[in-house]
Write an enzyme that holds these catalytic residues in place. Structure first.
Site, mmCIF file in Angstrom:
data_model
loop_
_atom_site.group_PDB
_atom_site.id
_atom_site.type_symbol
_atom_site.label_atom_id
_atom_site.label_comp_id
_atom_site.label_asym_id
_atom_site.label_seq_id
_atom_site.Cartn_x
_atom_site.Cartn_y
_atom_site.Cartn_z
ATOM 1 N NE ARG A 51 3.069 -6.600 4.706
ATOM 2 C CZ ARG A 51 2.296 -5.798 3.980
ATOM 3 N NH1 ARG A 51 2.512 -5.709 2.681
ATOM 4 N NH2 ARG A 51 1.333 -5.086 4.536
ATOM 5 C CG HIS A 103 3.353 -1.349 -1.098
ATOM 6 N ND1 HIS A 103 3.782 -2.635 -1.380
ATOM 7 C CD2 HIS A 103 2.127 -1.481 -0.512
ATOM 8 C CE1 HIS A 103 2.860 -3.495 -0.966
ATOM 9 N NE2 HIS A 103 1.859 -2.829 -0.446
ATOM 10 C CD GLN A 110 -1.173 -2.354 -3.685
ATOM 11 O OE1 GLN A 110 -1.076 -3.118 -2.733
ATOM 12 N NE2 GLN A 110 -2.220 -2.358 -4.500
ATOM 13 C CG ASP A 125 -3.216 2.861 2.326
ATOM 14 O OD1 ASP A 125 -3.920 1.909 2.716
ATOM 15 O OD2 ASP A 125 -1.981 2.894 2.457
ATOM 16 C CB CYS A 141 -3.445 -0.670 -1.448
ATOM 17 S SG CYS A 141 -3.151 0.468 -0.092
ATOM 18 N NE ARG A 195 0.123 -6.192 -3.974
ATOM 19 C CZ ARG A 195 0.384 -6.284 -2.668
ATOM 20 N NH1 ARG A 195 -0.551 -6.009 -1.777
ATOM 21 N NH2 ARG A 195 1.599 -6.601 -2.244
#
Length: 340
Positions: free
Chosen positions: A108, A135, A138, A231, A272, A317
């Site tokens: 990440r 991503h 996700q 987001d 998210c 997740r």
């Protein structure tokens, strides 16, 4: 034994086919059912997983850690002070070392090239926990959440409002198109995804018979949406004119008026996380007071409404990441014929 996914990395959505994405979503649902029924599923017994974090995280780190342990693996966290790509050691050299010690690597951070190089040189599956461009973990969580709510994906309409040229904007645009979900992006034109990303999405949408709509009008974007998604307006580590960004995105805040603009009674709300829906965080309080807003990208009444699935999405997740790791590293029976 055959496993269609064995030893493959998970770097960006377009490395996989729509059928493969659908399989991973359904596999995540299966693993979630096992978890909730307290049925052990140690598909990665004895494996060691490196968790490389240049960017901090709550959900991604927690999800990879718990998923690894549930699968019987041992996760080892390496933070930004433990790994220094390109500073004291090249990414290629780091990858070669880690690949000899670990069975799988999560990354990440910032550059997509870093995760691509880790996969190229390590010789083990590498999973993208977030880069500046994509991503993908996700996405399995998000579309699992949608499928749980509606029972299907094809034909649904997902509206994303806010910074459309972020990793979330890119990933949602492309993944929705791949899965036959109509995707609406509501954002100022300066914050639309790059044209090459739009072109990729349009190609998939044409094949799936779904719609891609980019518009500067928030209510047009919201019209007909089965899900409204937003987001944070400023991504981690992004260096921008904060005032200009907030002024530009204020019309795209998900609030009661925008929910009403969907014209549907069963629209769900997605995010998210983290979310600046009140002043209970330092950043939310500071920006809220500075710009005279009770909330930023989403109002508290909508965030905490009975239509909000943000915490289901957050839990998912872990199930999504577990599915990706188990499929690519778990010596499972997943025949190629499923994807013909």
């Amino acid at each position: 034994m055959t496993n269609h996914f064995q030893n493959r990395s998970w770097l960006k959505e377009i490395d996989y086919t729509p059928k493969e994405m659908e399989y991973l979503i359904d596999f995540a649902a299966h693993l979630k059912a096992l978890k909730h029924a307290h049925i052990p599923h140690p598909y990665l017994q004895g494996k060691n997983i490196a968790l490389l974090f240049e960017k901090t995280s709550t959900r991604t780190r927690s999800a990879f850690t718990v998923a690894s342990i549930d699968l019987g693996a041992h996760p080892e966290f390496l933070g930004k002070n433990d790994i220094q790509f390109g500073k004291k050691e090249s990414t290629a050299d780091t990858a070669k070392v880690l690949g000899r010690m670990f069975d799988g690597i999560e990354y990440r951070g910032f550059a997509q090239q870093t995760v691509e190089d880790l996969a190229k040189y390590s010789g083990v599956p590498v999973w993208n926990g977030l880069t500046d461009e994509w991503h993908p973990t996700q996405m399995i969580a998000d579309f699992l959440t949608l499928k749980e709510q509606f029972g299907h994906l094809k034909g649904l309409t997902l509206t994303y409002l806010g910074d459309g040229r972020s990793n979330m904007g890119n990933s949602l645009l492309v993944t929705a198109a791949m899965l036959g979900v109509n995707i609406h992006i509501g954002a100022p034109k300066s914050l639309w995804p790059a044209q090459n990303v739009i072109d990729i999405a349009q190609k998939y949408a044409d094949a799936a018979g779904s719609e891609v709509l980019l518009t500067e009008d928030a209510k047009t974007a919201a019209n007909g949406a089965d899900a409204l998604y937003t987001d944070v307006w400023i991504s981690m580590g992004e260096k921008i004119d904060v005032a200009a960004r907030i002024i530009a995105l204020k019309p795209y805040q998900i609030n009661a008026d925008l929910v009403a603009a969907t014209g549907k009674a069963d629209t769900i709300i997605m995010h998210c996380l983290p979310a600046y829906h009140d002043h209970q965080t330092e950043v939310g309080k500071q920006l809220g007071e500075e710009f005279g807003m009770d909330a930023l990208e989403i109002t508290d009444d909508v965030f905490n409404s009975d239509k909000s699935v943000v915490f289901d999405e957050a839990e998912n997740r872990m199930h999504a990441i577990k599915a990706i790791m188990a499929a690519t590293l778990g010596d499972l029976f997943i025949p190629d014929s499923l994807f013909d």
